[in-house]
Design an enzyme around this catalytic site. Structure first.
Site, PDB file in Angstrom:
ATOM      1  N   CYS A 288       0.804  -1.220   0.000  1.00 53.94           N
ATOM      2  CA  CYS A 288       0.000   0.000   0.000  1.00 53.94           C
ATOM      3  C   CYS A 288       0.835   1.268   0.000  1.00 53.94           C
ATOM      4  O   CYS A 288       0.302   2.358  -0.163  1.00 53.94           O
ATOM      5  CB  CYS A 288      -0.950   0.005   1.193  1.00 53.94           C
ATOM      6  SG  CYS A 288      -0.118   0.133   2.768  1.00 53.94           S
TER       7      CYS A 288
ATOM      8  N   CYS B   7      -2.988  -1.025   8.524  1.00 52.25           N
ATOM      9  CA  CYS B   7      -2.335   0.174   9.063  1.00 52.25           C
ATOM     10  C   CYS B   7      -2.091   0.019  10.563  1.00 52.25           C
ATOM     11  O   CYS B   7      -1.052   0.438  11.074  1.00 52.25           O
ATOM     12  CB  CYS B   7      -3.183   1.413   8.803  1.00 52.25           C
ATOM     13  SG  CYS B   7      -3.370   1.812   7.061  1.00 52.25           S
TER      14      CYS B   7
END
Length: 125
Positions: free
Chosen positions: A34, A103
């Site tokens: 990402c 995340c």
């Protein structure tokens, strides 16, 4: 994609942004998938985290997880901070969209990498 009010607040008003020039421990992690990169800086006195800063290059969820994770470990002992999990970060934020949970994993890994760096420098590994 829906974010909680706390995620939006942590993204728009991140806490503990920056770096510590004479940090006792530094951890950097990233996800090539990402493009998020997190770097954590720790200042430690008597095994207690007395200051923590972060620099994150990434999406809003990456910034929010970094920010809240620093708040969660400030003032904790290294042993307590090592117990931080990505699930605890997600819970503190009131949830994250499933595609952004990675995340929170990065935030956990960055903190653990910084602690490992500190322990390595001080013969505690």
């Amino acid at each position: 994609m829906m974010y909680t009010d706390k995620v939006i607040d942590q993204f728009q008003n991140p806490r503990n942004v920056g770096e510590i020039a004479d940090a006792d421990g530094v951890g950097e992690v990233g996800s090539p998938a990402c493009g998020d990169i997190m770097k954590m800086f720790l200042k430690i006195e008597n095994d207690v985290i007395v200051d923590v800063k972060f620099k994150t290059f990434g999406c809003g969820a990456a910034v929010a997880t970094s920010s809240v994770a620093t708040e969660m470990i400030m003032g904790k002992t290294l042993e307590e901070a090592e117990k931080l999990t990505n699930s605890m970060v997600v819970d503190e934020l009131g949830g994250l969209p499933q595609e952004k949970v990675h995340c929170s994993v990065l935030a956990e890994q960055a903190i653990k990498a910084a602690i490992k760096d500190y322990r390595s420098k001080h013969g505690q590994d």
